[in-house]
Design a protein around this motif. Sequence first.
Motif, PDB file in Angstrom:
ATOM      1  N   ASP A 147       0.839  -1.198   0.000  1.00 22.85           N
ATOM      2  CA  ASP A 147       0.000   0.000   0.000  1.00 22.85           C
ATOM      3  C   ASP A 147       0.873   1.246   0.000  1.00 22.85           C
ATOM      4  O   ASP A 147       1.762   1.381   0.817  1.00 22.85           O
ATOM      5  CB  ASP A 147      -0.910   0.019   1.238  1.00 22.85           C
ATOM      6  CG  ASP A 147      -2.004  -1.016   1.154  1.00 22.85           C
ATOM      7  OD1 ASP A 147      -2.303  -1.467   0.035  1.00 22.85           O
ATOM      8  OD2 ASP A 147      -2.556  -1.370   2.216  1.00 22.85           O
ATOM      9  N   ARG A 163       6.532 -10.000  -4.513  1.00 19.96           N
ATOM     10  CA  ARG A 163       5.466  -9.007  -4.601  1.00 19.96           C
ATOM     11  C   ARG A 163       5.844  -7.666  -3.986  1.00 19.96           C
ATOM     12  O   ARG A 163       5.192  -6.664  -4.262  1.00 19.96           O
ATOM     13  CB  ARG A 163       4.218  -9.540  -3.900  1.00 19.96           C
ATOM     14  CG  ARG A 163       3.665 -10.788  -4.546  1.00 19.96           C
ATOM     15  CD  ARG A 163       2.483 -11.354  -3.805  1.00 19.96           C
ATOM     16  NE  ARG A 163       1.514 -10.335  -3.498  1.00 19.96           N
ATOM     17  CZ  ARG A 163       0.692 -10.392  -2.461  1.00 19.96           C
ATOM     18  NH1 ARG A 163       0.730 -11.405  -1.636  1.00 19.96           N
ATOM     19  NH2 ARG A 163      -0.168  -9.422  -2.238  1.00 19.96           N
ATOM     20  N   TRP A 164       6.837  -7.660  -3.097  1.00 17.34           N
ATOM     21  CA  TRP A 164       7.139  -6.451  -2.344  1.00 17.34           C
ATOM     22  C   TRP A 164       8.605  -6.055  -2.512  1.00 17.34           C
ATOM     23  O   TRP A 164       9.466  -6.890  -2.738  1.00 17.34           O
ATOM     24  CB  TRP A 164       6.854  -6.666  -0.866  1.00 17.34           C
ATOM     25  CG  TRP A 164       5.460  -7.124  -0.607  1.00 17.34           C
ATOM     26  CD1 TRP A 164       4.317  -6.413  -0.807  1.00 17.34           C
ATOM     27  CD2 TRP A 164       5.052  -8.393  -0.112  1.00 17.34           C
ATOM     28  NE1 TRP A 164       3.230  -7.161  -0.459  1.00 17.34           N
ATOM     29  CE2 TRP A 164       3.649  -8.387  -0.029  1.00 17.34           C
ATOM     30  CE3 TRP A 164       5.731  -9.541   0.281  1.00 17.34           C
ATOM     31  CZ2 TRP A 164       2.916  -9.467   0.423  1.00 17.34           C
ATOM     32  CZ3 TRP A 164       4.998 -10.623   0.730  1.00 17.34           C
ATOM     33  CH2 TRP A 164       3.611 -10.577   0.801  1.00 17.34           C
ATOM     34  N   ARG A 173       4.016  -5.594   6.600  1.00 16.85           N
ATOM     35  CA  ARG A 173       2.796  -4.792   6.766  1.00 16.85           C
ATOM     36  C   ARG A 173       1.592  -5.504   6.157  1.00 16.85           C
ATOM     37  O   ARG A 173       0.515  -5.522   6.734  1.00 16.85           O
ATOM     38  CB  ARG A 173       2.971  -3.412   6.135  1.00 16.85           C
ATOM     39  CG  ARG A 173       3.704  -2.433   7.025  1.00 16.85           C
ATOM     40  CD  ARG A 173       3.579  -1.022   6.500  1.00 16.85           C
ATOM     41  NE  ARG A 173       4.347  -0.781   5.302  1.00 16.85           N
ATOM     42  CZ  ARG A 173       5.624  -0.437   5.282  1.00 16.85           C
ATOM     43  NH1 ARG A 173       6.276  -0.282   6.403  1.00 16.85           N
ATOM     44  NH2 ARG A 173       6.239  -0.224   4.142  1.00 16.85           N
ATOM     45  N   GLU A 174       1.783  -6.102   4.982  1.00 15.81           N
ATOM     46  CA  GLU A 174       0.688  -6.809   4.322  1.00 15.81           C
ATOM     47  C   GLU A 174       0.272  -8.040   5.115  1.00 15.81           C
ATOM     48  O   GLU A 174      -0.928  -8.311   5.288  1.00 15.81           O
ATOM     49  CB  GLU A 174       1.103  -7.214   2.906  1.00 15.81           C
ATOM     50  CG  GLU A 174       0.060  -8.007   2.160  1.00 15.81           C
ATOM     51  CD  GLU A 174      -1.230  -7.252   1.903  1.00 15.81           C
ATOM     52  OE1 GLU A 174      -2.288  -7.915   1.802  1.00 15.81           O
ATOM     53  OE2 GLU A 174      -1.196  -6.010   1.830  1.00 15.81           O
ATOM     54  N   ARG A 175       1.228  -8.797   5.629  1.00 15.93           N
ATOM     55  CA  ARG A 175       0.896  -9.982   6.419  1.00 15.93           C
ATOM     56  C   ARG A 175       0.158  -9.609   7.704  1.00 15.93           C
ATOM     57  O   ARG A 175      -0.803 -10.270   8.105  1.00 15.93           O
ATOM     58  CB  ARG A 175       2.154 -10.794   6.717  1.00 15.93           C
ATOM     59  CG  ARG A 175       2.677 -11.541   5.489  1.00 15.93           C
ATOM     60  CD  ARG A 175       3.838 -12.452   5.838  1.00 15.93           C
ATOM     61  NE  ARG A 175       5.045 -11.736   6.213  1.00 15.93           N
ATOM     62  CZ  ARG A 175       5.948 -11.262   5.360  1.00 15.93           C
ATOM     63  NH1 ARG A 175       5.778 -11.422   4.055  1.00 15.93           N
ATOM     64  NH2 ARG A 175       7.020 -10.641   5.794  1.00 15.93           N
ATOM     65  N   ALA A 177      -1.682  -6.888   8.161  1.00 20.02           N
ATOM     66  CA  ALA A 177      -3.026  -6.442   7.766  1.00 20.02           C
ATOM     67  C   ALA A 177      -3.925  -7.633   7.442  1.00 20.02           C
ATOM     68  O   ALA A 177      -5.099  -7.657   7.828  1.00 20.02           O
ATOM     69  CB  ALA A 177      -2.930  -5.502   6.569  1.00 20.02           C
ATOM     70  N   ARG A 178      -3.388  -8.630   6.763  1.00 21.86           N
ATOM     71  CA  ARG A 178      -4.162  -9.827   6.432  1.00 21.86           C
ATOM     72  C   ARG A 178      -4.573 -10.568   7.706  1.00 21.86           C
ATOM     73  O   ARG A 178      -5.713 -11.009   7.844  1.00 21.86           O
ATOM     74  CB  ARG A 178      -3.328 -10.733   5.524  1.00 21.86           C
ATOM     75  CG  ARG A 178      -4.125 -11.831   4.873  1.00 21.86           C
ATOM     76  CD  ARG A 178      -3.292 -12.643   3.886  1.00 21.86           C
ATOM     77  NE  ARG A 178      -2.116 -11.942   3.410  1.00 21.86           N
ATOM     78  CZ  ARG A 178      -0.937 -12.510   3.160  1.00 21.86           C
ATOM     79  NH1 ARG A 178      -0.781 -13.803   3.312  1.00 21.86           N
ATOM     80  NH2 ARG A 178       0.089 -11.812   2.742  1.00 21.86           N
ATOM     81  N   HIS A 179      -3.644 -10.664   8.652  1.00 13.78           N
ATOM     82  CA  HIS A 179      -3.942 -11.316   9.935  1.00 13.78           C
ATOM     83  C   HIS A 179      -5.054 -10.569  10.670  1.00 13.78           C
ATOM     84  O   HIS A 179      -5.983 -11.178  11.210  1.00 13.78           O
ATOM     85  CB  HIS A 179      -2.669 -11.396  10.788  1.00 13.78           C
ATOM     86  CG  HIS A 179      -2.877 -11.964  12.135  1.00 13.78           C
ATOM     87  ND1 HIS A 179      -3.133 -13.305  12.358  1.00 13.78           N
ATOM     88  CD2 HIS A 179      -2.891 -11.383  13.359  1.00 13.78           C
ATOM     89  CE1 HIS A 179      -3.283 -13.516  13.645  1.00 13.78           C
ATOM     90  NE2 HIS A 179      -3.137 -12.361  14.278  1.00 13.78           N
ATOM     91  N   ARG A 180      -4.978  -9.263  10.696  1.00 12.93           N
ATOM     92  CA  ARG A 180      -6.001  -8.455  11.374  1.00 12.93           C
ATOM     93  C   ARG A 180      -7.361  -8.613  10.700  1.00 12.93           C
ATOM     94  O   ARG A 180      -8.392  -8.655  11.375  1.00 12.93           O
ATOM     95  CB  ARG A 180      -5.591  -6.994  11.408  1.00 12.93           C
ATOM     96  CG  ARG A 180      -4.463  -6.746  12.385  1.00 12.93           C
ATOM     97  CD  ARG A 180      -4.094  -5.304  12.461  1.00 12.93           C
ATOM     98  NE  ARG A 180      -3.030  -5.121  13.426  1.00 12.93           N
ATOM     99  CZ  ARG A 180      -2.158  -4.139  13.407  1.00 12.93           C
ATOM    100  NH1 ARG A 180      -2.263  -3.210  12.482  1.00 12.93           N
ATOM    101  NH2 ARG A 180      -1.222  -4.055  14.316  1.00 12.93           N
ATOM    102  N   ARG A 181      -7.383  -8.700   9.378  1.00  9.94           N
ATOM    103  CA  ARG A 181      -8.660  -8.907   8.670  1.00  9.94           C
ATOM    104  C   ARG A 181      -9.259 -10.264   9.028  1.00  9.94           C
ATOM    105  O   ARG A 181     -10.466 -10.374   9.226  1.00  9.94           O
ATOM    106  CB  ARG A 181      -8.455  -8.793   7.151  1.00  9.94           C
ATOM    107  CG  ARG A 181      -8.267  -7.372   6.657  1.00  9.94           C
ATOM    108  CD  ARG A 181      -8.344  -7.279   5.143  1.00  9.94           C
ATOM    109  NE  ARG A 181      -7.328  -8.045   4.451  1.00  9.94           N
ATOM    110  CZ  ARG A 181      -6.117  -7.600   4.117  1.00  9.94           C
ATOM    111  NH1 ARG A 181      -5.790  -6.353   4.389  1.00  9.94           N
ATOM    112  NH2 ARG A 181      -5.272  -8.372   3.465  1.00  9.94           N
ATOM    113  N   ARG A 182      -8.406 -11.287   9.132  1.00  7.08           N
ATOM    114  CA  ARG A 182      -8.908 -12.617   9.518  1.00  7.08           C
ATOM    115  C   ARG A 182      -9.467 -12.593  10.937  1.00  7.08           C
ATOM    116  O   ARG A 182     -10.526 -13.155  11.190  1.00  7.08           O
ATOM    117  CB  ARG A 182      -7.796 -13.655   9.411  1.00  7.08           C
ATOM    118  CG  ARG A 182      -7.592 -14.180   8.011  1.00  7.08           C
ATOM    119  CD  ARG A 182      -6.738 -15.445   7.994  1.00  7.08           C
ATOM    120  NE  ARG A 182      -5.442 -15.266   8.613  1.00  7.08           N
ATOM    121  CZ  ARG A 182      -4.303 -15.041   7.974  1.00  7.08           C
ATOM    122  NH1 ARG A 182      -4.295 -14.972   6.651  1.00  7.08           N
ATOM    123  NH2 ARG A 182      -3.166 -14.908   8.614  1.00  7.08           N
TER     124      ARG A 182
END
Length: 186
Positions: A147, A163-164, A173-175, A177-182
């Motif tokens: 992002d 990818r990064w 940061r992406e991992r 954020a993904r964990h928080r969404r789950r």
Amino acid sequence: MVRFDSGRICLDLVATGARESEQLGRVEELSRWLLAAGLVPRGTPLAGLDEDWLARFLELRRCVSQLIHAELGGPADAAPAALDRVNALAAAAPPGVRAVRGADGGLVRTLSRAPECGALLAVVARDAVDLLTDPEARSRLRQCEGDSCRLLYLDTSRGRRRRWCSSEACGNRERVARHRRRLAAL
């Protein structure tokens, strides 16, 4: 100054303007970048370095950035003025290098004479031309998927699935954020 190692000197130059803060805002910062990027050997006096050099490097950075972004999805004929400028800068002779014995007796690289701005610009512009005209290298060109990250790099991973720009920064940061969404979905 934090130097991002993208895998190519032309992409490293573009990276100096891709972060939140300008990394080449002053002549001193350009001097540090030239040394860190290996364009001039450590200990090389940069007596001619001035605001004109800075403006010319910033112009090259803008042109290379336009060309790279056009390659990554823009129209094929995007940035014709940028292409002309990069080609013109690439036509100059790069600085001459030679090997000399260092204090410890080992060979070290030095420049044949004091570096000139046009010669150093030629090194970066030629690298951009090489990158953009080499199908293999161009196929590895990526922009970070993090992002708000605009860093460009060459994907040298085995499966070409990087990818990064950095697994430790944008990837982490992406991992997270993904964990928080789950967790929020539970």
